[in-house]
Structures are given as structure tokens and as C-alpha cells.
Write an enzyme that holds these catalytic residues in place. Sequence first.
Site, PDB file in Angstrom:
ATOM      1  N   GLU A 103      -0.121  77.230  39.669  1.00 18.02           N
ATOM      2  CA  GLU A 103       0.724  76.496  40.617  1.00 18.02           C
ATOM      3  C   GLU A 103       1.208  77.382  41.752  1.00 18.02           C
ATOM      4  OE1 GLU A 103       2.039  73.250  40.738  1.00 18.02           O
ATOM      5  OE2 GLU A 103       0.796  72.508  39.106  1.00 18.02           O
ATOM      6  N   HIS A 155       2.647  70.511  42.455  1.00 15.27           N
ATOM      7  CA  HIS A 155       2.366  71.029  43.789  1.00 15.27           C
ATOM      8  C   HIS A 155       0.915  70.742  44.173  1.00 15.27           C
ATOM      9  CE1 HIS A 155       5.818  73.342  42.389  1.00 15.27           C
ATOM     10  NE2 HIS A 155       6.110  73.579  43.653  1.00 15.27           N
ATOM     11  N   LYS A 182      10.058  66.415  41.086  1.00 18.68           N
ATOM     12  CA  LYS A 182       9.790  67.090  42.350  1.00 18.68           C
ATOM     13  C   LYS A 182       8.284  67.139  42.616  1.00 18.68           C
ATOM     14  CE  LYS A 182       9.425  71.733  44.221  1.00 18.68           C
ATOM     15  NZ  LYS A 182       9.515  73.163  43.853  1.00 18.68           N
TER      16      LYS A 182
END
Length: 262
Positions: A103, A155, A182
Site C-alpha cells: 500500500e 489506496h 477511508k
Amino acid sequence: MTSRTPLSPLPFSPGTGPAIIVPILAPTPAEAADRARAAAAAAGVDVLEWRIDEHVAGGLLDAGVREAAGTPEVDGSAELRTAYDEIAAPGVPVLVTVRSQTEGGHCPDDRYAEAVEAAIALRPAAVDVEMGREEAGRLLAAASDAGVSTVVSAHAWEATPTAQELDAAFAVMAGSGADVVKIAVTPQSTADVLTLLGATARAAESLDVPVIGIAMGELGRVSRLCGGEFGSAATFATVGEGSAPGQMTAEQVAVVRSYLPR
């Protein structure tokens, strides 16, 4: 949004404006503590995000590595605890994040679960859990059992998923049991930024957890300043060194936040 309040003391709640999270990155825990004190004293800062993946990669949790290097053998967990206590001392809530190499971070993938478990043991305000990890469900449950809030994250470093893909990802992540969701994307055009902001707005309206939507890089700077207008519960800003491309200073973000409706 039908509100499900995350475990305290995360300051993410509808109608209060986006929280400002300041990442703390440093080559040593002692330097991290120094930077945390400086960030905690800055105006407008709501949360400190301590990134420990570089410390893990450097052998913090592996006493054998330090012994082989000729340094005194110290319990890595104890060293981590000492550093955390200093970082948390100013009283600003601390989010502890382990970013894996997959990530974009430093933590070897095969050490990720161990590192997050060590983070949970600190009993911070919250820990970050990467949704793409095989161990995500177990780590989210472990944090919940320990009374630690969770930010589940994903992400997209190369591009921006489609609106449909983002809608689906937000929904799946919200169903994971995490307290905050998120998603950060890499836009290739202003249209990509609008795609991210639109998905964030829909998620904030329909899901029962706070959501954070970020478009990274220079193109995405507007999402860091005005994401709260589209339902994003928090934004990441810098006091000193940042952790991702396009981050602005906490002072800049706080000024813009003060002019926007809440």
C-alpha cells in the site's frame, strides 16, 4: 447519513467540519515524539497519525535484529510503548498506522499483522487497517475487542476507480465493522477528482459510518481543502514532513475550514 458514532475519542461527527489529521513520520521513535509535540501545539490539529511502518521495517519489533547490530537488546514492544506514551502525552488523539509495502509504505507484508497487533496493544484512539489485507477481518475484530477505534483504508496509487467501483468499495468497507472508512485515489484529471468527491458524498449520505475521501497529488489538493463539503469526515495535513503527495499544511487547511459552513 444515519449516524453511528465511532468509538471515542475520534473527533469525527456530522456537522463539525472535517477533522485535521497530521501524519508523524520520523526515522526513530524519539524523533517521532519530538515531531508529535510540535504538531500537537499547532493550531487546528485534531488527530496525530503516528506512522510506525518505517520503525517496524527497521527492526523495532525484532530484538534479534538489534542484537546482531551490536546495540543493546531492548524489548521492541516496550520501546514502542515508551515512544507512544510520549506522542500521546499532549492529549491529542493518536491514530497509529502501519502502511504495508503493497500500500505504499515500509512494512514488509509478512510483518503487517504482527505490527498492527502491536499497535492495538498500545490502546491508542484508533488504528488503521488496510482493507486489502487477508488478515483485515481478524485485526478489525481484535481492535474492537480492545476498545480501539478502527479506520479501514484502501489506496489506489495508479489511477482513480470508476464511480461504481468507488461506491461498491465504500459500501463493502463500511460493512467490515470498522468505525471509519477511508479511500484515497490518484487522479489523472479534474474529472477523476470529481468522481472521488461524488462517491464520497454518496457514501457520507447513505452509510452509517464516517467516511474519508481523498484525491492525492497536486490535482487532488482541492479534495484536501474542501472534502468536508462533500461529506469527508477528515483531511490529512502537514506540520513538517507529510506522508502523501499533495498534502497541504495544517495552517492552510485550518484557515480554509474556518471559512466553510459546517
